[in-house]
Motif scaffolding. Structure first.
Motif, mmCIF file in Angstrom:
data_model
loop_
_atom_site.group_PDB
_atom_site.id
_atom_site.type_symbol
_atom_site.label_atom_id
_atom_site.label_comp_id
_atom_site.label_asym_id
_atom_site.label_seq_id
_atom_site.Cartn_x
_atom_site.Cartn_y
_atom_site.Cartn_z
ATOM 1 N N SER A 275 -1.728 3.964 -6.881
ATOM 2 C CA SER A 275 -1.626 4.064 -5.421
ATOM 3 C C SER A 275 -0.285 4.661 -4.994
ATOM 4 O O SER A 275 -0.157 5.195 -3.893
ATOM 5 N N LYS B 143 -3.232 -5.873 7.610
ATOM 6 C CA LYS B 143 -3.825 -4.767 6.846
ATOM 7 C C LYS B 143 -3.254 -3.433 7.291
ATOM 8 O O LYS B 143 -2.957 -2.559 6.471
ATOM 9 N N TYR C 195 0.514 -3.082 6.095
ATOM 10 C CA TYR C 195 0.768 -2.871 4.666
ATOM 11 C C TYR C 195 -0.010 -1.689 4.068
ATOM 12 O O TYR C 195 0.123 -1.428 2.872
ATOM 13 N N CYS C 196 -0.780 -0.956 4.871
ATOM 14 C CA CYS C 196 -1.620 0.103 4.284
ATOM 15 C C CYS C 196 -0.785 1.273 3.762
ATOM 16 O O CYS C 196 -1.201 1.993 2.854
ATOM 17 N N HIS D 248 3.077 1.432 2.447
ATOM 18 C CA HIS D 248 4.153 0.464 2.266
ATOM 19 C C HIS D 248 5.084 0.884 1.132
ATOM 20 O O HIS D 248 4.633 1.200 0.036
ATOM 21 N N SER E 291 3.201 3.040 -1.480
ATOM 22 C CA SER E 291 1.849 2.634 -1.860
ATOM 23 C C SER E 291 0.881 2.929 -0.718
ATOM 24 O O SER E 291 1.157 2.601 0.442
ATOM 25 N N SER F 298 -2.946 2.277 0.689
ATOM 26 C CA SER F 298 -4.082 1.370 0.560
ATOM 27 C C SER F 298 -5.401 2.130 0.501
ATOM 28 O O SER F 298 -5.541 3.222 1.070
ATOM 29 N N LYS F 299 -6.388 1.532 -0.172
ATOM 30 C CA LYS F 299 -7.735 2.109 -0.207
ATOM 31 C C LYS F 299 -8.387 2.079 1.178
ATOM 32 O O LYS F 299 -9.327 2.828 1.443
ATOM 33 N N ASP F 300 -7.916 1.191 2.045
ATOM 34 C CA ASP F 300 -8.473 1.056 3.394
ATOM 35 C C ASP F 300 -7.825 2.011 4.394
ATOM 36 O O ASP F 300 -8.076 1.894 5.601
ATOM 37 N N LEU F 301 -6.998 2.930 3.911
ATOM 38 C CA LEU F 301 -6.205 3.761 4.814
ATOM 39 C C LEU F 301 -7.058 4.538 5.809
ATOM 40 O O LEU F 301 -6.763 4.559 7.012
ATOM 41 N N SER G 45 2.550 5.339 9.109
ATOM 42 C CA SER G 45 2.802 3.953 8.711
ATOM 43 C C SER G 45 3.144 3.098 9.915
ATOM 44 O O SER G 45 3.681 3.564 10.913
#
Length: 445
Positions: free
Chosen positions: A220, A264, A267-268, A270, A282, A284-287, A411
């Protein structure tokens, strides 16, 4: 009888003369008060984007060759980066910092400063040359760069280079991600409206990646290595109505929304350390899902400002029906193509552009500037929307009265946009970053 009538009129005039002068004085006072308190129109005189040097081009085979000589990368990490490159939508002419061209890569402070000097001064030199503005006439300076914050600050570095005024109001925004460019525009707008005696504001949007390359094996954190590239833009704004004739655009709206209260979202994207203590960004997969939710919130605020009344009424009607009947009624996404002729969507990645296109039901031509910017220059963070605007201009698509929406996500998680209106038919100039390659675009990605 005529004489009598004239005498009556004369008496009436003498009776009300004092009141008429009072009314006139009140009207003049109200007019002056309105002129003094109404928000100033903010004009965009010009903008310039930086283009890297030929030796900095990141050909895929060179990128992988350099990566393979970094002992810290596992074989699986190298293969992962190769797959990301192939699927990213990025071409082979993007630019990396000079330090990354070294073998082994050099992440020293000296190379980071060199990158900052090349990008920031390169964009500003082009801007001052195009506009013939005297740097000493600049009253406001705003620069945003998330990851590189030397001492003295980047704004002080600019002041020292161009010997700007000792009374200049300067600001350096850090840690605000890819959407910071719109935040800088909003700040400059507000300052120009407060300090009315100041005519010119310069905004610089960039990112510095020399010291923020990741040399670990957390997948990631490897993705930014493949997407982020060197880039920056300089923008000249004015609150002087006399500049309208030579300005390209006027600023209509700046809308910002922030979802930092949600964990969420926060921290997506970070900055953190991996298990080996190596620092990276990093993703996130949920970005993409988080970006879509932030986009919806932002457009809910923007819609009433720009959409036709008929479209707004239809949206409200569907919203009320959903409140009463629940999910039986499909949600309605307003047609923002009725409000904007052009869209500059942050070139954060292929998946992000596809998601925004789907959410807004845009045509291929609307996301073409974003896709081509990603292909030619990569993800240049907050400056990508200016490369996209330059693309539209280079294609001679911007006409007087056209409205363009610059949409950035970053971010925090933040979604921001700026709405501009073209004041004339915009013709490309030789200093745009696309001048020697626009004839090759669009290309298949």
């Amino acid at each position: 009888m005529v004489i009598s009538l004239m005498e009556d009129v004369k008496q009436l005039w003498l009776f009300h003369q004092h009141n008429i002068f009072i009314y006139a004085a009140i009207m003049i006072l109200v007019s002056l008060l309105y002129m003094a308190t109404r928000p100033s129109t903010i004009y965009l005189l010009d903008h310039c984007c930086y283009r890297g040097q030929p030796h900095q081009k990141a050909r895929f085979h060179q990128f992988m060759e350099h990566s393979s000589k970094v002992d810290d990368f596992h074989e699986s990490s190298l293969e992962f980066q190769r797959r990301i490159l192939e699927r990213s939508g990025i071409g082979e002419e993007t630019y990396v910092p000079s330090g990354m061209c070294e073998i082994p890569p050099c992440m020293s402070l000296a190379f980071a400063r060199e990158e900052a000097h090349q990008v920031i001064f390169g964009a500003l030199d082009s801007l001052f040359l195009k506009t013939s503005i005297n740097p000493k006439d600049i009253g406001i300076l705003v620069i945003n760069c998330s990851l590189f914050n030397p001492i003295p600050s980047l704004s002080s570095m600019i002041i020292n280079k161009y010997k700007l005024s000792k009374t200049i109001k300067n600001f350096t925004l850090s840690g605000m991600g890819c959407s910071a460019g719109i935040i800088s525009i909003g700040l400059a707008r507000d300052l120009l409206r407060i300090h009315r005696t100041t005519s010119y504001a310069v905004v610089v949007s960039t990112e510095n990646i020399t010291q923020n390359w990741y040399f670990g094996n957390n997948k990631s954190m490897l993705i930014p290595n493949c997407l982020f590239r060197v880039g920056g833009a300089a923008i000249l704004l004015s609150n002087n109505s006399g500049d309208r004739r030579r300005a390209k655009y006027k600023l209509l709206h700046v809308v910002r929304t922030h979802h930092g209260d949600d964990d969420k979202s926060f921290y997506c994207i970070h900055q953190d350390q991996d298990k080996d203590g190596k620092v990276g960004i990093s993703l996130s997969k949920d970005l993409t899902w988080i970006a879509a939710e932030a986009l919806k919130a932002n457009l809910t605020t923007l819609g009433p400002l720009v959409l036709p009344i008929r479209e707004q009424l239809y949206f409200i009607t569907v919203w009320v029906r959903r409140m009463l009947l629940g999910d039986k009624v499909r949600p309605y996404v307003p047609d923002f193509k009725l409000a904007f002729m052009h869209f500059c969507i942050h070139a954060g990645g292929k998946a992000l552009i596809d998601k925004v296109r789907k959410e807004l039901r845009l045509l291929a031509v609307h996301v073409e500037p974003s896709r081509m910017t990603l292909h030619r220059f990569g993800n240049t963070s907050s400056s990508s929307i200016w490369y996209e605007l330059a693309y539209i201009e280079a294609k001679r698509r911007m006409r007087k009265g056209h409205r363009v929406c610059q949409l950035s996500l970053g971010s925090g998680f933040k979604c921001n946009n700026a709405v501009w209106e073209a004041l004339s038919d915009i013709k490309p100039t030789p200093t745009v970053p696309w001048d020697d390659c626009i004839h090759r675009y669009p290309v298949e990605t």
